[in-house]
Scaffold this motif. Structure first.
Motif, PDB file in Angstrom:
ATOM      1  N   ASP A  65      15.452  43.516  42.144  1.00  0.00           N
ATOM      2  CA  ASP A  65      15.893  44.855  41.710  1.00  0.00           C
ATOM      3  C   ASP A  65      16.286  44.880  40.812  1.00  0.00           C
ATOM      4  N   ARG A  66      17.066  43.545  40.159  1.00  0.00           N
ATOM      5  CA  ARG A  66      17.306  42.864  39.112  1.00  0.00           C
ATOM      6  C   ARG A  66      16.141  42.081  38.313  1.00  0.00           C
ATOM      7  N   SER A  67      15.344  41.933  38.379  1.00  0.00           N
ATOM      8  CA  SER A  67      14.019  42.073  37.749  1.00  0.00           C
ATOM      9  C   SER A  67      13.446  43.373  37.422  1.00  0.00           C
ATOM     10  N   LEU A  68      13.620  44.497  38.019  1.00  0.00           N
ATOM     11  CA  LEU A  68      13.254  45.634  37.811  1.00  0.00           C
ATOM     12  C   LEU A  68      13.771  45.896  36.832  1.00  0.00           C
ATOM     13  N   ALA A  69      15.177  46.037  36.737  1.00  0.00           N
ATOM     14  CA  ALA A  69      16.285  46.576  35.773  1.00  0.00           C
ATOM     15  C   ALA A  69      15.851  46.082  34.461  1.00  0.00           C
ATOM     16  N   SER A  70      15.642  44.474  34.606  1.00  0.00           N
ATOM     17  CA  SER A  70      15.449  44.058  33.024  1.00  0.00           C
ATOM     18  C   SER A  70      14.427  44.260  32.142  1.00  0.00           C
ATOM     19  N   ALA A  71      13.107  44.147  33.731  1.00  0.00           N
ATOM     20  CA  ALA A  71      12.027  44.686  32.681  1.00  0.00           C
ATOM     21  C   ALA A  71      12.009  46.543  32.368  1.00  0.00           C
ATOM     22  N   VAL A  72      12.716  47.173  32.891  1.00  0.00           N
ATOM     23  CA  VAL A  72      12.852  48.479  32.109  1.00  0.00           C
ATOM     24  C   VAL A  72      13.777  48.369  30.963  1.00  0.00           C
ATOM     25  N   LEU A  73      14.964  47.869  30.835  1.00  0.00           N
ATOM     26  CA  LEU A  73      15.443  47.833  29.736  1.00  0.00           C
ATOM     27  C   LEU A  73      15.678  46.623  28.731  1.00  0.00           C
ATOM     28  N   ALA A  74      14.220  45.583  28.782  1.00  0.00           N
ATOM     29  CA  ALA A  74      13.467  45.431  27.945  1.00  0.00           C
ATOM     30  C   ALA A  74      13.489  45.291  26.756  1.00  0.00           C
ATOM     31  N   PRO A  75      14.183  45.037  25.701  1.00  0.00           N
ATOM     32  CA  PRO A  75      13.946  45.185  24.141  1.00  0.00           C
ATOM     33  C   PRO A  75      12.634  46.495  23.666  1.00  0.00           C
ATOM     34  N   ARG A  76      11.236  45.696  23.644  1.00  0.00           N
ATOM     35  CA  ARG A  76      10.477  46.786  23.661  1.00  0.00           C
ATOM     36  C   ARG A  76      10.064  48.468  24.305  1.00  0.00           C
ATOM     37  N   TYR A  77      10.524  48.269  25.252  1.00  0.00           N
ATOM     38  CA  TYR A  77      10.772  49.227  26.223  1.00  0.00           C
ATOM     39  C   TYR A  77      11.633  50.472  25.495  1.00  0.00           C
ATOM     40  N   LEU A  78      13.161  49.663  25.461  1.00  0.00           N
ATOM     41  CA  LEU A  78      13.916  50.505  24.512  1.00  0.00           C
ATOM     42  C   LEU A  78      13.902  50.552  23.184  1.00  0.00           C
TER      43      LEU A  78
ATOM     44  N   GLY B 216       9.284  39.639  17.825  1.00  0.00           N
ATOM     45  CA  GLY B 216      10.726  40.294  18.681  1.00  0.00           C
ATOM     46  C   GLY B 216      11.616  39.280  19.302  1.00  0.00           C
ATOM     47  N   ARG B 217      10.568  39.007  20.183  1.00  0.00           N
ATOM     48  CA  ARG B 217      10.573  37.860  21.315  1.00  0.00           C
ATOM     49  C   ARG B 217      11.608  36.142  20.349  1.00  0.00           C
ATOM     50  N   ARG B 218      10.905  36.532  19.261  1.00  0.00           N
ATOM     51  CA  ARG B 218      11.736  35.125  18.472  1.00  0.00           C
ATOM     52  C   ARG B 218      12.764  35.132  17.981  1.00  0.00           C
ATOM     53  N   LEU B 219      12.800  36.747  17.332  1.00  0.00           N
ATOM     54  CA  LEU B 219      13.609  37.091  16.942  1.00  0.00           C
ATOM     55  C   LEU B 219      15.028  37.067  17.689  1.00  0.00           C
TER      56      LEU B 219
END
Length: 387
Positions: free
Chosen positions: A15-28, A341-344
């Motif tokens: 659940d935590r991994s799924l939430a972190s994936a959904v809230l990833a900056p590129r998806y936001l 974005g990851r480097r930033l």
């Protein structure tokens, strides 16, 4: 009891991994982009610009359909406009000739485009590389000649008259706005569909085929089945884009818009600019290419020294830009933007971002691992049955 605790911890970790994936900056950022596109008609954009964006969304769908085959399996198609034209012309002919509504003619166009993908995909299984590219290049040229020879049916090089509109209203602005949201909604639906397919096990196999087809076959997978699936899916989506496009105020059933060789070249350039094998990059590249190309075609400015107008050299500009990007950003703008974005954010990884969105293991390793797990599960079931 320990097993229950372990299972609970596993579920919580998932659940935590799924939430972190959904809230990833590129998806936001993607959500912000969707909201921005949805508010475009209310921020003072002219009707003319909305029409251009409608065409851009359909071209973006076309670019995504091309990316399914060429970006993921590595089977480069130089004649993908064939499916775009089959969908558009089928819907037009059924509407004008038999009076059928677009709700009937558009699915028929999608179906016939899928059949065309099957007819090309199955024979293409016997050939690879430049030979397959040659087949895909010749197919739309043959269809164009058929259109010219039977001009009384297909309208020849001038094309056919426009079929019935998707939306009718007393005010043209309302028609354009409605078509804009239809195009945007369909673009997002296709994006989500292809994103789900390419991130599934099927997508891993398609990418592995691009990396090493023989290794995939050695793993016990039917390469032919996955190639045909990719061709049919790609053709169906390209046919859907073409069938919808001809019923909009900006589209028409003409070879110059649906079937000409330049259309196939443009979609290839757009996908390379955005990022092959990413779906999202190809779609955004298609939207960007169509919009900016139309903007350049409206400019009267003459390029110094060469004495050529920008409107006459728009495709040349994009071609030169593509060649430069191949050397500077060979994976395209979208994968580069992810890495930047990851480097930033201080989250750069040692491993490079893959063209399919940044998987940490190679596609062949993923397919092999799934195949090994399947064999292990089968062996366990056989042992349990013997007991």
């Amino acid at each position: 009891m320990a097993d229950e605790t372990l299972s609970t911890e596993t579920v919580e970790d998932t659940d935590r991994s799924l939430a972190s994936a959904v809230l990833a900056p590129r998806y936001l950022l993607g959500v912000v982009g969707v909201v921005a596109f949805a508010t475009v008609p209310f921020v003072g954009v002219s009707t003319t610009q909305l029409l251009v964006l409608i065409g851009a969304f359909y071209f973006g769908m076309f670019a995504m359909s091309w990316d399914v085959v060429s970006g993921y399996t590595g089977e480069i198609s130089f004649g993908h406009a064939l499916f775009f034209a089959v969908g558009g012309y089928t819907s037009t002919l059924l509407n004008l000739g038999f009076g059928l509504p677009p709700t009937v003619t558009i699915p028929a166009g999608v179906l016939l485009a899928a059949v065309a993908g099957l007819l090309i995909g199955v024979p293409a299984l016997r050939i690879r590389g430049p030979y397959l590219s040659l087949v895909t290049l010749v197919a739309p040229l043959i269809l164009l000649q058929v259109f010219i020879i039977y001009g009384d049916i297909f309208g020849g090089e001038l094309g056919l008259s426009s079929p019935a509109a998707l939306v009718t209203a007393d005010e043209f602005d309302l028609v354009v706005t409605a078509n804009y949201y239809i195009a945007l909604g369909l673009f997002l639906a296709i994006l989500l569909l292809l994103f789900a397919v390419t991130r599934s096990d099927v997508g891993s196999v398609l990418t592995a085929i691009r990396e090493d087809e023989d290794a995939v076959a050695a793993a016990g997978l039917n390469v032919a089945k996955f190639k045909v699936f990719a061709f049919v899916l790609s053709a169906a989506i390209g046919g859907l884009a073409g069938a919808m496009f001809v019923h909009t105020p900006v589209g028409s059933p003409r070879p110059s818009q649906l079937l000409a060789l330049i259309v196939s070249i443009e979609v290839l350039i757009a996908a390379i600019l955005g990022g092959m094998g990413t779906i999202v990059g190809a779609g955004l590249g298609g939207v960007f290419f169509y919009f900016v190309n139309d903007l350049l075609n409206q400019q009267d400015f003459t390029i110094p020294l060469v004495g050529v107008g920008i409107n006459e050299a728009s495709l040349l500009i994009f071609a030169l830009l593509t060649m430069a990007l191949i050397y500077v950003l060979p994976q395209g703008v979208f994968p580069w933007a992810i890495r930047a974005g990851r480097r930033l954010l201080g989250r750069a990884r040692e491993k490079p971002v893959a063209t399919d969105g940044g998987r940490e293991t190679s596609p062949i390793e993923q397919v092999s691992e799934r195949y090994r797990r399947a064999l292990d599960e089968l062996e366990e079931r056989l042992r349990s049955d013997e007991r």
